[in-house]
Write a protein that holds these residues in place. Structure first.
Motif, PDB file in Angstrom:
ATOM      1  N   VAL A 323       0.877  -1.169   0.000  1.00  0.00           N
ATOM      2  CA  VAL A 323       0.000   0.000   0.000  1.00  0.00           C
ATOM      3  C   VAL A 323       0.916   1.222   0.000  1.00  0.00           C
ATOM      4  O   VAL A 323       1.843   1.301   0.793  1.00  0.00           O
ATOM      5  CB  VAL A 323      -0.887  -0.001   1.265  1.00  0.00           C
ATOM      6  N   GLN A 324       0.681   2.167  -0.917  1.00  0.00           N
ATOM      7  CA  GLN A 324       1.594   3.308  -1.013  1.00  0.00           C
ATOM      8  C   GLN A 324       1.228   4.434  -0.050  1.00  0.00           C
ATOM      9  O   GLN A 324       2.086   5.199   0.366  1.00  0.00           O
ATOM     10  CB  GLN A 324       1.603   3.843  -2.455  1.00  0.00           C
ATOM     11  N   LEU A 325      -0.073   4.515   0.248  1.00  0.00           N
ATOM     12  CA  LEU A 325      -0.506   5.605   1.131  1.00  0.00           C
ATOM     13  C   LEU A 325      -1.716   5.143   1.925  1.00  0.00           C
ATOM     14  O   LEU A 325      -2.607   4.483   1.390  1.00  0.00           O
ATOM     15  CB  LEU A 325      -0.893   6.830   0.287  1.00  0.00           C
ATOM     16  N   PHE A 326      -1.731   5.513   3.206  1.00  0.00           N
ATOM     17  CA  PHE A 326      -2.917   5.274   4.023  1.00  0.00           C
ATOM     18  C   PHE A 326      -3.456   6.628   4.461  1.00  0.00           C
ATOM     19  O   PHE A 326      -2.689   7.494   4.875  1.00  0.00           O
ATOM     20  CB  PHE A 326      -2.556   4.428   5.254  1.00  0.00           C
ATOM     21  N   CYS A 351      -1.816   3.014  -5.064  1.00  0.00           N
ATOM     22  CA  CYS A 351      -2.457   2.050  -4.176  1.00  0.00           C
ATOM     23  C   CYS A 351      -2.685   2.727  -2.831  1.00  0.00           C
ATOM     24  O   CYS A 351      -1.738   2.931  -2.059  1.00  0.00           O
ATOM     25  CB  CYS A 351      -1.566   0.822  -4.040  1.00  0.00           C
ATOM     26  N   VAL A 352      -3.917   3.120  -2.557  1.00  0.00           N
ATOM     27  CA  VAL A 352      -4.215   3.917  -1.384  1.00  0.00           C
ATOM     28  C   VAL A 352      -5.432   3.345  -0.664  1.00  0.00           C
ATOM     29  O   VAL A 352      -6.367   2.858  -1.304  1.00  0.00           O
ATOM     30  CB  VAL A 352      -4.421   5.410  -1.777  1.00  0.00           C
ATOM     31  N   GLN A 353      -5.397   3.370   0.667  1.00  0.00           N
ATOM     32  CA  GLN A 353      -6.502   2.834   1.457  1.00  0.00           C
ATOM     33  C   GLN A 353      -6.864   3.787   2.584  1.00  0.00           C
ATOM     34  O   GLN A 353      -6.050   4.591   3.019  1.00  0.00           O
ATOM     35  CB  GLN A 353      -6.090   1.504   2.107  1.00  0.00           C
ATOM     36  N   MET A 354      -8.094   3.654   3.085  1.00  0.00           N
ATOM     37  CA  MET A 354      -8.450   4.291   4.347  1.00  0.00           C
ATOM     38  C   MET A 354      -9.256   3.299   5.182  1.00  0.00           C
ATOM     39  O   MET A 354      -9.687   2.259   4.666  1.00  0.00           O
ATOM     40  CB  MET A 354      -9.220   5.599   4.125  1.00  0.00           C
ATOM     41  N   SER A 355      -9.436   3.616   6.421  1.00  0.00           N
ATOM     42  CA  SER A 355     -10.155   2.708   7.326  1.00  0.00           C
ATOM     43  C   SER A 355     -11.651   2.708   6.987  1.00  0.00           C
ATOM     44  O   SER A 355     -12.212   3.743   6.646  1.00  0.00           O
ATOM     45  CB  SER A 355      -9.931   3.153   8.768  1.00  0.00           C
TER      46      SER A 355
END
Ligand code: ATP
Ligand code: MG
Length: 426
Positions: A323-326, A351-355
């Motif tokens: 994942v590159q950024l959270f 590739c980015v995610q959040m909760s």
């Protein structure tokens, strides 16, 4: 009792699937460089295709095939190898024409009812390539080269190329006659399998792993003393080419293939560290196959890499996607803002995610840690009020404030990605 997978069939889970994708990517790269095109073929074929194309008296057809009757009583078989199916498709769609070579590859599962052990499964995966329509020794060399190149890109394990020529319909009968004579005299000393093979598929005896048979077969006539001038010349050229390309080889006069249609060049690539199942790739020339299947005189040469064996040899490293950024967003407003950033960044293939849950900052930072992401973008009520977000470098723990309007550009800059939006087809 809970239902489990069938013996010899394995699940490829996250952690391993990335390794399969890596091997596949290397193979596809190599095939592209060599100008080979992909074929995707059925996994189920009529049993007759393999019985004819591989040969009734081979281990595969005699005892390894998954064969069953379909609902109308037709005998069908899960493909144990790729070449017969590729040739069937080439003939069925008349892909061949005089003086033109066909360069084809396929990647997919094969099925053989064998005893499962390290490097031996009942469903396994092969990378296959076939060069159809050329008798040139350069075609043989290119096929060996492809196998070698794919393996070299995937592993630094020690590899050994063994090569031999099985002769041709000119010289093979002479060898066969002497071999038959030899086997007749030795029959009493050989194992049961070899006694059977000496009647049905004598070349196959050289594959016997029993010490007793091996010590006898050391004195058996080997094909190399029977090669006709054309076969000698052909192998000589293949070896010349390999020398120029820079692939080391050893000639193994006992190397044979279990498949009936092989003529002339046959090879295996053997790796250290695989134990008994140490052949990671194999192949050879099969000029007679097309005619066996009712087609015209179409020479061919091909190879197969066993992906489960190559998997064991892969170099130690991380193959997973990071994942590159959270984005750690706190509160309803910040989460809405974050959703827009997700949209913009994902459009640019970040590739980015959040909760999924509006958790505390501490809980979200923990999640980011678990994902091993290099950066976290933090935004809460206070940051929104100040019209800025905080970008944290997880390795150095350094943080900097970014104006809300510049978030996308700054993140892309930090990740070393150009700001240009890629088309959705990319
Ligand atoms: P072996 O002597 O190991 O049985 P083979 O001569 O039957 O091999 P080929 O038909 O030439 O094998 O298949 C090419 C490659 O496919 C092999 O070198 C190996 O890497 C792989 N392979 C074959 N059978 C299996 C299997 N049951 N499980 C995993 N990989 C396999
Ligand atoms: Mg086998």
């Amino acid at each position: 009792m809970a239902i489990r997978a069938i013996r010899g069939f394995k699940d490829i889970l996250p952690g391993e699937s990335e390794k399969y994708r890596f091997m596949e990517e290397q193979a596809r790269r190599v095939f592209k460089n060599f100008g080979f095109a992909e074929m995707r073929l059925p996994i189920l074929e009529k049993t007759e295709l393999f019985a004819r194309g591989i040969g009734d008296h081979t281990d595969i057809v005699e005892k390894e095939m998954y064969t069953f009757k379909d609902r109308k009583g037709e005998s069908v078989t899960l493909r144990p190898e790729a070449t017969a199916g590729i040739m069937r498709a080439v003939l069925e769609h008349k892909l061949y024409s005089q003086g033109r070579e066909l360069k084809l590859f396929t990647i997919g599962p094969m099925f053989r009812y064998e005893r499962p052990q390290k490097g031996r499964l009942r469903q396994f995966t092969q990378i296959n390539s076939e060069l159809i329509g050329s008798k040139s020794p350069l075609a043989d060399a290119e096929i060996v080269w492809q196998a070698w190149e794919i393996l070299r890109r995937c592993t630094s394990a020690e590899l050994r190329l063994e090569i031999n020529s099985l002769g041709c319909p000119e010289c093979r009968p002479l060898h066969r006659k002497d071999l038959d004579l030899f086997l007749e005299n030795q029959a009493g000393e050989l194992c049961e399998d070899c006694r059977r093979r000496s009647k049905t598929n004598p070349l196959r005896i050289f594959d016997c792993k029993q010490d007793r048979c091996r010590s006898i077969l050391k004195f058996a006539p080997v094909i190399k003393h029977y090669w006709c001038p054309e076969c000698s010349k052909h192998l000589g050229k293949v070896l010349d080419h390999l020398e120029i390309i820079g692939i080391p080889f050893v000639i193994n006069p006992f190397l044979v293939r279990g498949l009936d249609y092989y003529v002339r060049t046959t090879f295996e690539i053997i790796a250290q560290g695989l134990g008994a199942q140490n052949t990671v790739a194999a192949g050879g020339r099969y000029d007679g196959l097309s005619q066996v299947l009712g087609g015209p005189d179409l020479p061919g040469v091909g190879m197969a890499v066993g992906m489960e064996r190559l998997l064991i040899l892969l170099d130690e490293r991380d193959y997973s996607d990071r994942v590159q950024l959270f984005i750690a967003a706190l509160g309803a407003d910040a989460r809405e803002e974050a959703l827009e950033w997700l949209r913009e960044l994902r459009k640019r293939n970040v590739c980015v995610q959040m909760s999924y849950e509006d958790k505390s900052l501490k809980a979200q930072m923990k999640q980011a840690d678990r994902l091993k992401t290099p950066f976290v973008l933090i935004v809460g009520e206070k940051e929104l009020e100040d019209e800025e977000a905080i970008l944290r470098d997880m390795e150095t723990s350094q943080q900097k404030a970014i104006n809300l309007d510049d978030v996308i550009d700054e993140v892309l800059k930090e990740l070393g990605i150009s700001g240009k939006k890629e088309s959705s087809q990319a």
